[in-house]
Design an enzyme around this catalytic site. Structure first.
Site: not given
Length: 261
Positions: A154, A164
């Site tokens: 990401s 995350y």
């Protein structure tokens, strides 16, 4: 060897895509459909078996080959069953796309206050789950003489912000380690780092009125958001013969959010 557009085709290849059972506007579904359009037989894998089978039926309706299977990527035995199912249905495994992850469920937690159980669960799914799937699929790739591993990281890992981002940055480390370990066997390992994608999960995490989206509009070189389908071209490059000399790399598909030399 002279370049041919046919090098992007995946006819005769078998691909597994985890986290591909989202029946709405999801990245996993876009990946599965894109691989099928390029000629691959696709194993649509998801912890949501109903969703996986629905996406597989959508692919099969186009005349391509697909099956839907349930997988818990944190369970090695479940990952082994996924690979065995791919071999039974289509003869082997050539491509593994580790797309399954926790994202929208995590919200915006401060790392200083994140509960340890949330930390462990996130890393179990977003990092260890990818390793478990790789360990299940690599022997099948060796049987076929090579393969392609694509891990979904990401833009939020550069730099890592929150749990995350930490897990996704660690996934880049797994990618480069796999590339080094497997390159001589004809198995490549790369990562795709999407920017802000207007998938259902992405819109849940970054709604239209989000201050973060306004920040992206001011700072991203091109468009601040992209559609799931806009990631498929990079995936096909990394999975096809056209990308055979690419390994250990992270491709940023984000409109110029993360600019790296």
């Amino acid at each position: 060897m002279a370049f041919s557009i046919e090098q992007f085709r995946l006819d005769g290849k078998v691909a597994i895509v985890t986290g591909a059972g989202g029946r709405g506007n999801s990245i996993g579904r876009a990946y599965a459909l894109g691989l099928a359009k390029a000629g691959a037989a696709v194993v649509v894998a998801d912890i949501n078996e109903e969703g996986a089978k629905a996406v597989a039926e959508e692919i099969a309706a186009t005349g391509a080959k697909a099956i839907g299977v349930r997988v818990d990527i944190t369970d090695p035995s479940s990952a082994q069953v996924m690979v065995a199912t791919a071999k039974s249905a289509f003869g082997g495994v050539d491509i593994l796309v580790n797309n399954a992850a926790l994202m929208a469920e995590l919200g915006h937690q401060s790392i200083a206050d994140v509960p340890l159980e949330d930390w462990n669960r996130t890393l179990d799914v977003n990092l260890t789950g990818a390793l478990i799937c790789c360990q299940a699929a690599i022997p099948a790739m060796r049987e076929r003489g090579g393969g392609r591993i694509v891990n979904q990281t990401s833009g939020g890992a550069f730099p890592a912000i929150g749990i995350y981002g930490i897990g996704k940055l660690a996934l880049v480390g797994l990618t480069t380690t796999l590339a080094k370990a497997l390159g001589k066997e004809g198995i490549t390992a790369n990562a795709i780092a999407p920017g802000n994608v207007t998938s259902d999960a992405g819109k849940q995490l970054v709604p239209d009125d989000s201050p973060f989206l306004q920040f992206l509009k001011m700072t991203v070189a091109s468009r601040p958001q992209g559609e799931p389908d806009e990631l498929v071209g990079a995936l096909l490059l990394l999975c096809s013969e056209a990308g055979a000399w690419i390994t250990g790399q992270t491709l940023h598909i984000d409109g110029g959010w993360v600019l790296r030399p």
